[in-house]
Motif scaffolding. Structure first.
Motif, PDB file in Angstrom:
ATOM      1  N   ALA A   1       0.875  -1.222  -0.053  1.00 35.79           N
ATOM      2  CA  ALA A   1      -0.078  -0.074  -0.028  1.00 35.79           C
ATOM      3  C   ALA A   1       0.830   1.235   0.016  1.00 35.79           C
ATOM      4  O   ALA A   1       0.573   2.183  -0.572  1.00 35.79           O
ATOM      5  CB  ALA A   1      -0.883  -0.004   1.314  1.00 35.79           C
TER       6      ALA A   1
ATOM      7  N   ALA B   1      -5.123   5.923  -1.979  1.00 38.40           N
ATOM      8  CA  ALA B   1      -3.831   5.047  -1.771  1.00 38.40           C
ATOM      9  C   ALA B   1      -3.611   5.464  -0.392  1.00 38.40           C
ATOM     10  O   ALA B   1      -3.088   4.329   0.388  1.00 38.40           O
ATOM     11  CB  ALA B   1      -2.981   5.499  -2.746  1.00 38.40           C
TER      12      ALA B   1
ATOM     13  N   ALA C   1      -5.843   3.505   1.887  1.00 38.77           N
ATOM     14  CA  ALA C   1      -5.305   2.103   1.801  1.00 38.77           C
ATOM     15  C   ALA C   1      -4.353   1.689   2.840  1.00 38.77           C
ATOM     16  O   ALA C   1      -4.187   0.784   3.532  1.00 38.77           O
ATOM     17  CB  ALA C   1      -5.169   1.611   0.444  1.00 38.77           C
TER      18      ALA C   1
END
Length: 319
Positions: free
Chosen positions: A37, A89, A92
């Motif tokens: 991630a 992102a 995440a």
């Protein structure tokens, strides 16, 4: 009965090992998911920086009348999409860290800093090598073997009721009217006896036979479960090894794809500056480059996770 219980103790210890290996695998997967991630977030940041640079160039071209407003709007839209991807992102990464804390039984918001070990190392063992390691190391196989032995002991326990049982009984006692228990005028101070008692129940052999048959059926069931487990682990290792080889191939393809898309982006950008290419071509090239980098990161993460799963399938904690 004692031997069967002793085997049960060994089974319990091995079941603890099984749980230990499961936790090790879970921690590894959570750890690699954080690294993946974070790498994707880095790719997203780089993409936003490139989109901003292109937007600035397009804005300057628009101000001097070299491109229509649609080209500038398209660049701004792509920049907004890139910023949205970067935001996803970042979320995440936070979610991966929260899951990692949950696995470690920590507070879900505890700060997490991990060392980047997301690397690629070729795996050279064959399927037969992995299978032999599993047969020696996998605790579940040892458990199934012990349970088969335990079932055999319980068959012997049930069969023992066909035979006579012998008991030895002893008793020792002291008597007295005083605390010294030294006897009295009417009774001796001590008495004891020892006797052997043999018994043989002939009238429940039908019941005993059914017990024996039931124990033998359980023994047969344990043997079948052991064979089934062996087949299941063999398939698990085969699947894990194939997935590892698949992600290994994806890594090599992604590396070449990054080189190609980087060159494609460089050419498109130069052509755009020379007014030979359009803004759309540059943005398309940049999108392909970001996608190639993301696929490489995902392949690298999948490879490390599949490697951890293969080690677990072999019953190995560390390489």
């Amino acid at each position: 009965g004692y031997q069967a219980s002793k085997i049960g103790e060994d089974v319990a210890n091995l079941e603890e090992t099984v749980k230990y290996q499961d936790i090790v695998q879970e921690v590894k997967i959570a750890y690699f998911n954080i690294l993946r991630a974070q790498s994707i977030q880095t790719v997203a940041k780089q993409s936003v920086e490139m989109l901003k640079a292109h937007r600035d160039v397009a804005e300057n071209y628009f101000k001097v009348g070299m491109i229509p407003k649609n080209d500038l709007l398209y660049a701004e839209v792509e920049l907004a999409n890139g910023m949205q991807a970067e935001f996803k992102a970042r979320n995440a990464v936070e979610l991966a860290k929260s899951h990692f804390n949950t696995v470690l039984k920590r507070g879900i918001s505890e700060p997490v800093e991990v060392v980047d070990i997301l690397t690629y190392q070729s795996f050279n063992k064959t399927f037969d090598d992995c299978l032999n390691i599993a047969r020696q190391s996998r605790p579940e196989l040892k458990i199934s073997s012990l349970k088969t032995q335990q079932a055999g002991k319980l068959v012997r326990v049930a069969q023992s009721e066909f035979y006579p049982s012998l008991s030895v009984v002893g008793n020792y006692a002291r008597f007295g009217d005083e605390p010294s228990v030294s006897g009295s005028d009417y009774k001796d101070a001590e008495s004891w006896y020892l006797m052997a008692v043999a018994s043989w129940n002939f009238w429940e052999w039908g019941k005993t036979k059914f017990k024996v048959d039931s124990s033998k059926a359980k023994e047969s069931q344990a043997e079948n479960l052991a064979k089934e487990l062996n087949d299941q682990i063999t398939l698990e290792i085969k699947n894990a090894l194939l997935l590892l080889q698949e992600t290994e191939y994806q890594i090599s393809v992604s590396k070449k794809l990054i080189e190609q898309t980087e060159e494609n982006f460089r050419i498109s950008e130069e052509r755009y500056k020379e007014r030979i290419a359009t803004s759309t071509e540059v943005l398309d090239a940049q999108t392909l480059l970001t996608k190639a980098k993301s696929e490489y990161v995902n392949s690298l993460g999948d490879y490390n996770i599949n490697y951890a799963k293969l080690l677990r399938a072999m019953g190995v904690v560390n390489p």
